[in-house]
Structure formats: structure tokens, C-alpha cells
Design a protein around this motif. Structure first.
Motif, PDB file in Angstrom:
ATOM      1  N   SER A  46      37.226  27.669  46.575  1.00  0.00           N
ATOM      2  CA  SER A  46      36.160  28.664  46.491  1.00  0.00           C
ATOM      3  C   SER A  46      36.519  29.740  45.481  1.00  0.00           C
ATOM      4  O   SER A  46      37.690  29.920  45.122  1.00  0.00           O
ATOM      5  N   GLU A  47      35.505  30.465  45.027  1.00  0.00           N
ATOM      6  CA  GLU A  47      35.727  31.543  44.071  1.00  0.00           C
ATOM      7  C   GLU A  47      36.599  32.640  44.668  1.00  0.00           C
ATOM      8  O   GLU A  47      37.376  33.285  43.964  1.00  0.00           O
ATOM      9  N   GLU A  48      36.451  32.851  45.962  1.00  0.00           N
ATOM     10  CA  GLU A  48      37.270  33.874  46.627  1.00  0.00           C
ATOM     11  C   GLU A  48      38.746  33.496  46.588  1.00  0.00           C
ATOM     12  O   GLU A  48      39.618  34.329  46.313  1.00  0.00           O
ATOM     13  N   THR A  49      39.017  32.215  46.860  1.00  0.00           N
ATOM     14  CA  THR A  49      40.408  31.739  46.802  1.00  0.00           C
ATOM     15  C   THR A  49      40.958  31.846  45.386  1.00  0.00           C
ATOM     16  O   THR A  49      42.093  32.276  45.172  1.00  0.00           O
ATOM     17  N   LEU A  50      40.136  31.457  44.407  1.00  0.00           N
ATOM     18  CA  LEU A  50      40.560  31.545  43.012  1.00  0.00           C
ATOM     19  C   LEU A  50      40.866  32.976  42.606  1.00  0.00           C
ATOM     20  O   LEU A  50      41.837  33.246  41.899  1.00  0.00           O
ATOM     21  N   ALA A  51      40.027  33.912  43.079  1.00  0.00           N
ATOM     22  CA  ALA A  51      40.234  35.324  42.742  1.00  0.00           C
ATOM     23  C   ALA A  51      41.565  35.822  43.300  1.00  0.00           C
ATOM     24  O   ALA A  51      42.290  36.577  42.635  1.00  0.00           O
ATOM     25  N   LYS A  52      41.885  35.393  44.528  1.00  0.00           N
ATOM     26  CA  LYS A  52      43.154  35.825  45.147  1.00  0.00           C
ATOM     27  C   LYS A  52      44.348  35.240  44.387  1.00  0.00           C
ATOM     28  O   LYS A  52      45.359  35.925  44.177  1.00  0.00           O
ATOM     29  N   ILE A  53      44.227  33.965  43.979  1.00  0.00           N
ATOM     30  CA  ILE A  53      45.315  33.330  43.230  1.00  0.00           C
ATOM     31  C   ILE A  53      45.513  34.027  41.894  1.00  0.00           C
ATOM     32  O   ILE A  53      46.651  34.323  41.485  1.00  0.00           O
ATOM     33  N   ARG A  54      44.420  34.308  41.185  1.00  0.00           N
ATOM     34  CA  ARG A  54      44.519  34.990  39.895  1.00  0.00           C
ATOM     35  C   ARG A  54      45.158  36.362  40.048  1.00  0.00           C
ATOM     36  O   ARG A  54      45.966  36.783  39.212  1.00  0.00           O
ATOM     37  N   GLU A  55      44.790  37.049  41.110  1.00  0.00           N
ATOM     38  CA  GLU A  55      45.365  38.378  41.347  1.00  0.00           C
ATOM     39  C   GLU A  55      46.855  38.288  41.643  1.00  0.00           C
ATOM     40  O   GLU A  55      47.650  39.095  41.138  1.00  0.00           O
TER      41      GLU A  55
END
Length: 338
Positions: A46-55
Motif C-alpha cells: 500500500s501507499e501508506e507502507t511505501l511512505a513509511k519505508i521511504r521515510e
């Protein structure tokens, strides 16, 4: 120039070299389309998971801040953490480096052992069949693409004839060799496992030959050129007129002076082999730094790519420094120059 001044000058240049290398590598690697975070967690994340990984990886920050963070860590000798393996990049490189260095050293030993005598024979027998064969080989060595040579060697010696193994560093069915130095040839001898030593040497033949092929031609051409020049010097003609034996004249007097320019070529070739091992290790599935960085490129693992380039660039500068020091020791006359 004194050795101390040379060391200080070269080490100060190392800072500029590393800055240029890291800047170019960082810019190029970030121009490649793709998302390391998505490759890490998969296409269905999900985009939320991707955002956390990128952060967590710092990929959400502006590029100049990411670069600043990397350079700040580099000043502390921290090459960062690999996105793919989740281990420190320095630890990964030290794990894979012995395999690459073992391959590079075996290749350079083979290149020196064949290239220098070939160059001497070519110079001594100038314009004979030996000389023509040597010069033809030199041209072939320089012009033959490494990837093509590796694939042809695999096709003939592994695929058709079955004489040599096609991949890997050792037969996986042999008893494991305890890791002491990371060099399989040394570790197998230390453990008394002579079967593993023989098999590791057997696996080295094809990749070491392919990697040394170009450098044999380079060394031969350099030694031939230097020997012809030295053999035409007045002191050689005087020594010949005084009745010094031909063998002693060639190997004790002419070759010693002819090898001085070759030191530079041999030294730079070692650095060349560390970088050129990428192609060879990929073709022969050799588990060294080359295979590591190729996998990292496919994964867009920026810290690993940056760490590899910094490692190789530092090696080039240090090898150049050692070559220059050797040059000063072999030819004291140039100490007063510069």
C-alpha cells in the motif's frame, strides 16, 4: 620529490577524488527510474507502507539533504546501510572483497608471468615470427571485449569440452572451508583441506584467464617497447663489446631498467582488475564485490552502489600512490624532479 611529500600530496587529492566520485555516482544512480522502497516490499504494498519505508530509509528527503547525510557519514567512515541486505555496506564489502581480490591477484600473477617473458622474447627476437605472434596477441588482447571472451570460454571449455567448471568459487558438495582470511586458497591450506584447495584453484582457471587476457597483451607490449629502447643504449653496446654474456646482458642489465616503466602499468592494472571484475564475476557467477554491486544496481540499492564506487576509487588512489613510491625507490634520479 621526497616520499613524504608524495604521500601528503596524494592523500590530499584523495579527498577531491572521493567528492567527485560520490557526487557523480549519487546523481547518476538517482536518475535511474524506479523506487527502491517498492522493490523492497513488493508491488502489492500500500501507499501508506511505501511512505513509511521511504521515510525510514530517508528517501523522502530532498536529494541535496540525502547527499549531505551520506557525506557526513562518509567522514565518519560510515558507508551507510544496504537497502537490499539491511546490513552495513562496509560489512558487506569486506565479506565479498576477499573473493574479488583473490581473483584479481591470480589474474595479475598470470598476466605478469606470461606477459613479461613474452615481451622480452619479442624484443630480443625483433621482427621474427615470435615478435609477430606477440604483437598480434597484444592487439587481440586490447581489442577483445571481456564479456565476449568470457562467454566464448564458457561455451568451449565448460559447455562443449567439459574440462573446467563454469560458475562459482568451489564445489558446494565439498566439506565447508572455515573462513579465516576469506581467501579460499589460503583458508583451505590452513585447514588442511587439500581437496578444497585443488577445487578452488580449478574454479579460478577460467575467470582468471579471461580477466588476465587483456593485461598479458598490455604487459608484453610495454616490456617489448622498453626493452628495445634499452637494448639500443650506449652502455648496453659497451657491455656487449666487453664480452658480457648475452643472457646476463639481457636479464641482469637490460631487463632491470626496462621494467621500471612497466611498474606503472602493472600497478594500475591491479586497480583496473578490481573494477573490471564486475563483468567477469557476473559471467562466471563469482561471489565477489562485482556480483554484489550488480545485484545492488538491479535493486536500486543506492548506499551499496555508492559504497562500492568509493571503495574502488580509494583503491585506485592508494595503488597509484604505491606505484609512485615504487618508482621513486627503483629510480632515485626522479626524486629531484617536481
Amino acid at each position: 620529490m621526497s616520499i613524504g611529500n608524495l604521500v601528503i600530496r596524494r592523500l590530499s587529492l584523495l579527498v577531491l577524488v572521493l567528492f567527485g566520485v560520490t557526487l557523480i555516482t549519487f546523481a547518476v544512480s538517482h536518475l535511474v527510474p524506479g523506487d527502491p522502497a517498492r522493490m523492497l516490499v513488493g508491488q502489492r504494498a500500500s501507499e501508506e507502507t511505501l511512505a513509511k519505508i521511504r521515510e525510514s530509509l530517508g528517501l523522502d528527503l530532498p536529494l541535496h539533504i540525502q547527499y549531505g547525510r551520506y557525506m557526513s557519514g562518509l567522514l565518519r567512515l560510515d558507508l551507510g546501510t544496504s537497502i537490499r541486505t539491511q546490513r552495513p555496506v562496509a560489512e558487506d564489502l569486506l565479506t565479498f572483497f576477499p573473493a574479488t581480490l583473490e581473483l584479481a591477484l591470480c589474474s595479475i600473477v598470470l598476466a605478469v608471468a606470461v606477459g613479461i617473458p613474452l615481451g622480452v622474447w619479442s624484443a630480443v627476437r625483433k621482427d621474427t615470427a615470435v615478435d609477430h605472434i606477440s604483437r598480434t596477441y597484444s592487439v587481440l588482447g586490447v581489442s577483445t571485449p571481456l564479456f565476449w571472451l568470457g562467454l566464448m570460454a564458457l561455451l568451449v571449455f565448460y559447455g562443449k569440452l567439459g574440462w573446467l567448471p563454469g560458475s562459482g568459487r568451489i564445489n558446494p558438495f565439498l566439506a565447508a572451508v572455515p573462513r579465516v582470511t576469506g581467501f579460499l586458497l589460503i583458508d583451505s591450506l590452513l585447514s588442511g583441506n587439500f581437496a578444497a584447495f585443488g577445487d578452488a584453484l580449478y574454479h579460478l582457471i577460467l575467470p582468471a584467464f579471461c580477466l588476465s587476457f587483456v593485461h598479458i597483451g598490455q604487459f608484453s607490449r610495454q616490456v617489448r617497447s622498453s626493452m628495445i629502447e634499452v637494448l639500443g643504449q650506449d652502455y648496453i653496446r659497451t657491455a656487449r663489446a666487453n664480452g658480457i654474456r648475452r643472457r646476463s646482458l639481457i636479464y641482469r642489465h637490460a631487463l632491470r631498467n626496462a621494467l621500471i616503466p612497466t611498474v606503472t602499468v602493472v600497478g594500475l592494472s591491479i586497480g583496473d582488475l578490481l573494477g573490471g571484475a564486475i563483468m567477469t564475476e557476473t559471467i562466471f557467477a563469482w561471489p565477489g564485490m562485482g556480483s554484489y554491486v550488480v545485484d545492488s544496481i538491479g535493486f536500486l540499492d543506492f548506499p551499496a552502489i555508492m559504497g562500492f564506487t568509493v571503495f574502488v576509487a580509494t583503491g585506485y588512489v592508494l595503488i597509484n600512490l604505491l606505484v609512485d613510491i615504487a618508482y621513486l625507490l627503483l629510480d632515485p634520479q626522479i626524486r629531484g624532479v617536481g
